[in-house]
Scaffold this motif. Structure first.
Motif, PDB file in Angstrom:
ATOM      1  N   ARG A 187      31.649 -27.694  56.214  1.00  0.00           N
ATOM      2  CA  ARG A 187      32.301 -27.020  57.642  1.00  0.00           C
ATOM      3  C   ARG A 187      31.100 -26.126  58.001  1.00  0.00           C
ATOM      4  NH1 ARG A 187      35.442 -21.897  58.056  1.00  0.00           N
ATOM      5  NH2 ARG A 187      35.544 -21.569  60.182  1.00  0.00           N
ATOM      6  N   PHE A 188      30.623 -25.229  57.269  1.00  0.00           N
ATOM      7  CA  PHE A 188      29.720 -24.328  57.752  1.00  0.00           C
ATOM      8  C   PHE A 188      28.191 -24.845  57.829  1.00  0.00           C
ATOM      9  CE2 PHE A 188      32.601 -21.691  55.583  1.00  0.00           C
ATOM     10  CZ  PHE A 188      32.796 -20.497  56.510  1.00  0.00           C
ATOM     11  N   GLU A 189      27.991 -25.875  57.278  1.00  0.00           N
ATOM     12  CA  GLU A 189      26.766 -26.598  57.417  1.00  0.00           C
ATOM     13  C   GLU A 189      26.717 -27.277  58.788  1.00  0.00           C
ATOM     14  OE1 GLU A 189      26.627 -26.341  53.025  1.00  0.00           O
ATOM     15  OE2 GLU A 189      27.876 -26.656  54.328  1.00  0.00           O
ATOM     16  N   ARG A 190      27.904 -27.767  59.213  1.00  0.00           N
ATOM     17  CA  ARG A 190      27.985 -28.281  60.527  1.00  0.00           C
ATOM     18  C   ARG A 190      27.866 -27.333  61.586  1.00  0.00           C
ATOM     19  NH1 ARG A 190      33.180 -31.913  58.118  1.00  0.00           N
ATOM     20  NH2 ARG A 190      31.933 -33.781  57.396  1.00  0.00           N
ATOM     21  N   ILE A 191      28.666 -26.293  61.228  1.00  0.00           N
ATOM     22  CA  ILE A 191      28.467 -25.147  62.301  1.00  0.00           C
ATOM     23  C   ILE A 191      27.107 -24.967  62.690  1.00  0.00           C
ATOM     24  CG2 ILE A 191      29.082 -22.609  62.563  1.00  0.00           C
ATOM     25  CD1 ILE A 191      31.802 -23.281  61.153  1.00  0.00           C
ATOM     26  N   ALA A 192      26.406 -24.463  61.438  1.00  0.00           N
ATOM     27  CA  ALA A 192      24.738 -24.320  61.524  1.00  0.00           C
ATOM     28  C   ALA A 192      23.962 -25.471  62.438  1.00  0.00           C
ATOM     29  CB  ALA A 192      24.473 -24.032  60.056  1.00  0.00           C
ATOM     30  N   TYR A 193      24.403 -26.641  62.025  1.00  0.00           N
ATOM     31  CA  TYR A 193      23.574 -27.804  62.699  1.00  0.00           C
ATOM     32  C   TYR A 193      23.782 -27.612  64.199  1.00  0.00           C
ATOM     33  CZ  TYR A 193      22.027 -29.964  58.664  1.00  0.00           C
ATOM     34  OH  TYR A 193      21.551 -30.393  57.210  1.00  0.00           O
ATOM     35  N   GLN A 194      25.264 -27.552  64.647  1.00  0.00           N
ATOM     36  CA  GLN A 194      25.769 -27.086  65.921  1.00  0.00           C
ATOM     37  C   GLN A 194      24.963 -26.097  66.707  1.00  0.00           C
ATOM     38  OE1 GLN A 194      29.870 -27.194  65.682  1.00  0.00           O
ATOM     39  NE2 GLN A 194      30.263 -29.103  65.088  1.00  0.00           N
ATOM     40  N   ASP A 195      24.683 -25.043  65.937  1.00  0.00           N
ATOM     41  CA  ASP A 195      23.990 -24.042  66.357  1.00  0.00           C
ATOM     42  C   ASP A 195      22.583 -24.295  66.587  1.00  0.00           C
ATOM     43  OD1 ASP A 195      24.198 -21.205  67.262  1.00  0.00           O
ATOM     44  OD2 ASP A 195      23.617 -20.344  65.211  1.00  0.00           O
ATOM     45  N   GLY A 196      22.045 -25.286  66.307  1.00  0.00           N
ATOM     46  CA  GLY A 196      20.834 -25.653  66.306  1.00  0.00           C
ATOM     47  C   GLY A 196      19.732 -25.537  65.316  1.00  0.00           C
ATOM     48  N   ALA A 197      20.433 -25.389  64.097  1.00  0.00           N
ATOM     49  CA  ALA A 197      19.911 -25.603  62.692  1.00  0.00           C
ATOM     50  C   ALA A 197      19.169 -26.885  62.710  1.00  0.00           C
ATOM     51  CB  ALA A 197      20.689 -25.117  61.389  1.00  0.00           C
ATOM     52  N   HIS A 198      18.106 -27.031  61.698  1.00  0.00           N
ATOM     53  CA  HIS A 198      17.401 -28.326  61.491  1.00  0.00           C
ATOM     54  C   HIS A 198      17.550 -28.687  59.829  1.00  0.00           C
ATOM     55  CE1 HIS A 198      16.722 -29.459  65.554  1.00  0.00           C
ATOM     56  NE2 HIS A 198      15.872 -28.121  65.726  1.00  0.00           N
ATOM     57  N   CYS A 199      17.255 -27.406  59.318  1.00  0.00           N
ATOM     58  CA  CYS A 199      17.152 -27.499  57.777  1.00  0.00           C
ATOM     59  C   CYS A 199      17.762 -26.111  57.233  1.00  0.00           C
ATOM     60  CB  CYS A 199      15.561 -27.490  57.407  1.00  0.00           C
ATOM     61  SG  CYS A 199      15.100 -27.626  55.773  1.00  0.00           S
ATOM     62  N   ILE A 200      18.858 -26.528  56.716  1.00  0.00           N
ATOM     63  CA  ILE A 200      19.772 -25.512  55.697  1.00  0.00           C
ATOM     64  C   ILE A 200      19.482 -25.220  54.289  1.00  0.00           C
ATOM     65  CG2 ILE A 200      21.868 -24.546  55.532  1.00  0.00           C
ATOM     66  CD1 ILE A 200      22.601 -26.464  58.055  1.00  0.00           C
ATOM     67  N   ALA A 201      19.176 -24.460  54.011  1.00  0.00           N
ATOM     68  CA  ALA A 201      19.264 -24.072  52.400  1.00  0.00           C
ATOM     69  C   ALA A 201      20.403 -23.106  51.942  1.00  0.00           C
ATOM     70  CB  ALA A 201      17.850 -23.214  52.054  1.00  0.00           C
ATOM     71  N   GLY A 202      21.174 -23.653  51.070  1.00  0.00           N
ATOM     72  CA  GLY A 202      22.251 -22.689  50.591  1.00  0.00           C
ATOM     73  C   GLY A 202      21.598 -21.811  49.344  1.00  0.00           C
ATOM     74  N   VAL A 203      22.161 -20.623  49.201  1.00  0.00           N
ATOM     75  CA  VAL A 203      21.371 -19.880  48.272  1.00  0.00           C
ATOM     76  C   VAL A 203      22.481 -19.144  47.379  1.00  0.00           C
ATOM     77  CG1 VAL A 203      19.750 -17.734  47.790  1.00  0.00           C
ATOM     78  CG2 VAL A 203      19.553 -19.451  49.642  1.00  0.00           C
ATOM     79  N   ASP A 204      22.429 -19.055  46.087  1.00  0.00           N
ATOM     80  CA  ASP A 204      22.963 -18.165  45.346  1.00  0.00           C
ATOM     81  C   ASP A 204      22.507 -17.763  43.990  1.00  0.00           C
ATOM     82  OD1 ASP A 204      25.592 -17.262  44.710  1.00  0.00           O
ATOM     83  OD2 ASP A 204      26.623 -19.046  43.786  1.00  0.00           O
ATOM     84  N   GLU A 205      23.232 -16.845  43.269  1.00  0.00           N
ATOM     85  CA  GLU A 205      22.507 -16.300  42.032  1.00  0.00           C
ATOM     86  C   GLU A 205      23.561 -16.386  40.754  1.00  0.00           C
ATOM     87  OE1 GLU A 205      24.224 -13.518  40.438  1.00  0.00           O
ATOM     88  OE2 GLU A 205      25.635 -13.503  42.087  1.00  0.00           O
ATOM     89  N   ALA A 206      23.230 -16.235  39.520  1.00  0.00           N
ATOM     90  CA  ALA A 206      23.838 -16.164  38.362  1.00  0.00           C
ATOM     91  C   ALA A 206      23.391 -15.201  37.640  1.00  0.00           C
ATOM     92  CB  ALA A 206      23.667 -17.712  37.576  1.00  0.00           C
ATOM     93  N   GLY A 207      24.037 -14.560  36.843  1.00  0.00           N
ATOM     94  CA  GLY A 207      24.033 -13.425  35.868  1.00  0.00           C
ATOM     95  C   GLY A 207      23.910 -12.210  36.406  1.00  0.00           C
ATOM     96  N   ARG A 208      24.371 -11.966  37.674  1.00  0.00           N
ATOM     97  CA  ARG A 208      24.273 -10.533  38.260  1.00  0.00           C
ATOM     98  C   ARG A 208      25.250  -9.661  37.407  1.00  0.00           C
ATOM     99  NH1 ARG A 208      25.735  -9.458  44.592  1.00  0.00           N
ATOM    100  NH2 ARG A 208      26.089  -7.239  44.677  1.00  0.00           N
ATOM    101  N   GLY A 209      26.276 -10.083  36.848  1.00  0.00           N
ATOM    102  CA  GLY A 209      27.207  -9.124  36.037  1.00  0.00           C
ATOM    103  C   GLY A 209      26.762  -9.016  34.579  1.00  0.00           C
ATOM    104  N   CYS A 210      25.796  -9.549  34.028  1.00  0.00           N
ATOM    105  CA  CYS A 210      25.491  -9.494  32.650  1.00  0.00           C
ATOM    106  C   CYS A 210      25.016  -8.349  32.093  1.00  0.00           C
ATOM    107  CB  CYS A 210      24.681 -10.677  32.435  1.00  0.00           C
ATOM    108  SG  CYS A 210      25.267 -12.437  32.628  1.00  0.00           S
ATOM    109  N   LEU A 211      25.114  -8.186  30.871  1.00  0.00           N
ATOM    110  CA  LEU A 211      24.385  -7.033  30.095  1.00  0.00           C
ATOM    111  C   LEU A 211      23.019  -7.265  29.757  1.00  0.00           C
ATOM    112  CD1 LEU A 211      27.323  -5.867  27.987  1.00  0.00           C
ATOM    113  CD2 LEU A 211      26.770  -4.767  30.344  1.00  0.00           C
ATOM    114  N   ALA A 212      22.580  -8.595  29.712  1.00  0.00           N
ATOM    115  CA  ALA A 212      21.514  -9.100  29.075  1.00  0.00           C
ATOM    116  C   ALA A 212      20.692 -10.240  30.007  1.00  0.00           C
ATOM    117  CB  ALA A 212      21.455  -9.205  27.556  1.00  0.00           C
TER     118      ALA A 212
END
Length: 228
Positions: A29-54
């Motif tokens: 859904r959100f990719e389609r919205i971005a394409y409709q908004d004129g995007a041509h190349c979409i990157a999804g970004v996320d992280e891991a380990g933010r809540g770790c102690l080490a």
């Protein structure tokens, strides 16, 4: 023929392939919205380990082909380790580009975990072989990245691009923590991957922090050697 109770019929519907197909369609859904908004190349970004102690905080950026789907792809936290390991190479093979960024514990202690997360994400985007023109991120926006972007709360379960990035980041980080387990076996990094489990906290109390512990974090800083 006996009538199927309504509740059982509904449960049967939930288990049909059409339900997974509908879920995968919603992930676009959100990719389609971005394409409709004129995007041509979409990157999804996320992280891991933010809540770790080490260990480091690790981020991934993933550019997928338009309308590409992969059965079982989901927020990495909703998947088993074996499912993530299965999906990891499939995403790498089919993605147009994958970038990974990592910020170690010592930098996290210097700049704080939120800023370190931003840095890891910026690295991941910079490490893409293709420059995107639109970013989808899990609940954050990056002020230092001059690209159109959208932060989506719970984005890793609502966007296929962010879900793919969450899997790449999680598996990449878990593999790093397995390597650290070989260096510091007393802490059990192979089991908890640096999160603040009871086993991990007990090991910190017994052995003190090791070089990859985040020394400004509660649960670690209390066990640092006294500077008096």
């Amino acid at each position: 023929m006996a009538k199927i109770p309504r509740q059982l019929s509904f449960q049967h519907q939930l288990s049909t392939p059409e339900t997974e197909e509908a879920r995968l369609d919603r992930l676009q859904r959100f990719e389609r919205i971005a394409y409709q908004d004129g995007a041509h190349c979409i990157a999804g970004v996320d992280e891991a380990g933010r809540g770790c102690l080490a260990g480091p905080v690790v981020a991934a950026a993933v550019i997928l082909p338009p309308e590409w789907t992969l059965p079982q792809i989901n927020d990495s936290k909703q998947l088993t380790p074996s499912q993530r390991e299965t999906l990891f190479p499939l995403i790498q093979q089919r993605a147009l580009s994958v970038g990974v960024g990592m910020v170690p514990a010592e930098v996290i202690d210097q700049v704080n975990i939120l800023q370190a997360t931003y840095l890891a994400m910026e690295q991941a985007i910079a490490n893409l072989s293709i420059t995107p023109d639109y970013l989808l991120l899990d609940a954050v926006t990056l002020k230092n990245v001059p690209l159109r972007q959208r932060g989506i709360i719970k984005g890793d379960s609502l966007s296929i691009s962010i879900a793919a990035a969450s899997i790449i980041a999680k598996v990449s980080r878990d593999r790093l923590m397995l390597d650290y387990h070989q260096q510091y076996p007393h802490y059990g990094f192979a089991v908890h991957k640096g999160y603040g489990t009871k086993q991990h906290r007990q090991a910190i109390a017994q052995f003190g922090p090791c070089p990859i512990h985040r020394k400004t974090f509660r649960g670690v800083k209390e066990f640092l050697p006294s500077t008096d």
